[in-house]
Design an enzyme around this catalytic site. Structure first.
Site, PDB file in Angstrom:
ATOM      1  CG  ASP A  32      42.755  38.696  41.781  1.00 24.95           C
ATOM      2  OD1 ASP A  32      43.361  38.897  42.835  1.00 24.95           O
ATOM      3  OD2 ASP A  32      41.961  39.457  41.938  1.00 24.95           O
ATOM      4  CG  ASN A  88      49.470  41.162  50.076  1.00 27.24           C
ATOM      5  OD1 ASN A  88      50.955  41.090  50.346  1.00 27.24           O
ATOM      6  ND2 ASN A  88      49.074  41.323  49.421  1.00 27.24           N
ATOM      7  CD  GLN A  95      44.698  39.502  55.237  1.00 28.59           C
ATOM      8  OE1 GLN A  95      45.404  40.684  56.515  1.00 28.59           O
ATOM      9  NE2 GLN A  95      44.182  39.061  55.342  1.00 28.59           N
ATOM     10  CG  HIS A 101      43.414  35.918  49.766  1.00 30.69           C
ATOM     11  ND1 HIS A 101      43.147  37.222  51.144  1.00 30.69           N
ATOM     12  CD2 HIS A 101      43.954  36.969  48.838  1.00 30.69           C
ATOM     13  CE1 HIS A 101      42.958  38.555  50.571  1.00 30.69           C
ATOM     14  NE2 HIS A 101      44.164  38.117  49.182  1.00 30.69           N
ATOM     15  CG  HIS A 103      47.376  37.401  45.584  1.00 29.71           C
ATOM     16  ND1 HIS A 103      46.756  38.017  45.047  1.00 29.71           N
ATOM     17  CD2 HIS A 103      47.682  37.700  47.122  1.00 29.71           C
ATOM     18  CE1 HIS A 103      46.290  38.393  46.294  1.00 29.71           C
ATOM     19  NE2 HIS A 103      46.419  38.853  46.894  1.00 29.71           N
TER      20      HIS A 103
HETATM   21  P1  5GP Z   1      44.082  41.200  49.020  1.00 28.47           P
HETATM   22  O1  5GP Z   1      44.939  42.528  48.619  1.00 28.47           O
HETATM   23  O2  5GP Z   1      43.634  40.763  49.941  1.00 28.47           O
HETATM   24  O3  5GP Z   1      45.966  40.393  49.203  1.00 28.47           O
HETATM   25  O4  5GP Z   1      44.005  40.682  47.724  1.00 28.47           O
HETATM   26  C1  5GP Z   1      42.488  40.742  47.200  1.00 28.47           C
HETATM   27  C2  5GP Z   1      42.679  39.741  46.259  1.00 28.47           C
HETATM   28  O5  5GP Z   1      41.046  39.864  46.320  1.00 28.47           O
HETATM   29  C3  5GP Z   1      42.742  41.595  45.171  1.00 28.47           C
HETATM   30  O6  5GP Z   1      43.584  40.540  43.796  1.00 28.47           O
HETATM   31  C4  5GP Z   1      41.345  41.457  44.601  1.00 28.47           C
HETATM   32  O7  5GP Z   1      41.584  41.305  42.971  1.00 28.47           O
HETATM   33  C5  5GP Z   1      40.314  39.938  44.605  1.00 28.47           C
HETATM   34  N1  5GP Z   1      39.502  40.089  44.767  1.00 28.47           N
HETATM   35  C6  5GP Z   1      38.759  41.095  46.221  1.00 28.47           C
HETATM   36  N2  5GP Z   1      37.070  40.343  45.994  1.00 28.47           N
HETATM   37  C7  5GP Z   1      36.618  39.751  44.977  1.00 28.47           C
HETATM   38  C8  5GP Z   1      36.234  39.008  44.345  1.00 28.47           C
HETATM   39  O8  5GP Z   1      34.395  39.049  45.108  1.00 28.47           O
HETATM   40  N3  5GP Z   1      35.805  37.784  44.033  1.00 28.47           N
HETATM   41  C9  5GP Z   1      37.422  36.916  42.966  1.00 28.47           C
HETATM   42  N4  5GP Z   1      37.647  36.107  42.394  1.00 28.47           N
HETATM   43  N5  5GP Z   1      38.207  38.394  43.593  1.00 28.47           N
HETATM   44  C10 5GP Z   1      38.239  39.120  44.842  1.00 28.47           C
END
Ligand code: 5GP
Ligand code: ZN
Length: 136
Positions: A32, A88, A95, A101, A103
């Site tokens: 991440d 999420n 999300q 995805h 985590h």
């Molecule tokens: P969510 O909030 O949707 O569950 O998590 C999205 C996650 O994706 C966040 O922890 C954010 O830091 C990560 N993230 C967003 N864009 C990118 C990206 O372009 N590359 C990587 N490696 N992580 C990303």
């Protein structure tokens, strides 16, 4: 299937570079960019699904098997003391990227992170009513 405007589809396909810690036919697992802790990784299915509600059953099953394998590896290689799986679904649930995805957040003693919720205080009657709503 890939979705054209989806960043995680592009990352999963290798079209956008990422720090990949695992890859097979179905999944890519990346670090991440905004990690909660050292080693925070995301399991990305290569086929697009918006969220858990849209994820095919066989992929859903394989995600947890893969998470278990990587969790063991994280414990060995990073020496983490624990690990949170966080997943999420929907904006209201936090999300931000609309491609399923999972985590994987390694946890360390005194890492200063907190993943949790404010516990409610329902009565037994309220719990009974919610239970009935959920199974009815
Ligand atoms: P969510 O909030 O949707 O569950 O998590 C999205 C996650 O994706 C966040 O922890 C954010 O830091 C990560 N993230 C967003 N864009 C990118 C990206 O372009 N590359 C990587 N490696 N992580 C990303
Ligand atoms: Zn996608």
């Amino acid at each position: 299937m890939k979705k054209d405007d989806c960043i995680f589809c592009k990352i999963a396909a290798g079209e956008i570079p990422s720090k990949t810690i695992y890859e097979d036919e179905l999944f890519r697992v990346i670090l991440d960019l905004g990690p909660a802790t050292k080693g925070h990784a995301l399991i990305l299915p290569k086929d697009h699904a918006d969220n858990l509600f849209k994820l095919p059953d066989d992929t859903a099953g394989k995600v947890l098997v893969l998470a278990k394998k990587l969790a063991t590896q994280m414990k060995e290689k990073l020496g983490c003391d624990g690990l949170n799986l966080v997943q999420n679904n929907g904006e209201e649930a936090g999300q931000t990227v609309k491609h399923f995805h999972m985590h994987m957040i390694p946890r360390y003693k005194n890492d200063g992170q907190r993943i949790g919720w404010k516990p409610g205080e329902p009565t037994q009657d309220e719990l009974e009513s919610i239970k009935n709503q959920m199974i009815g």
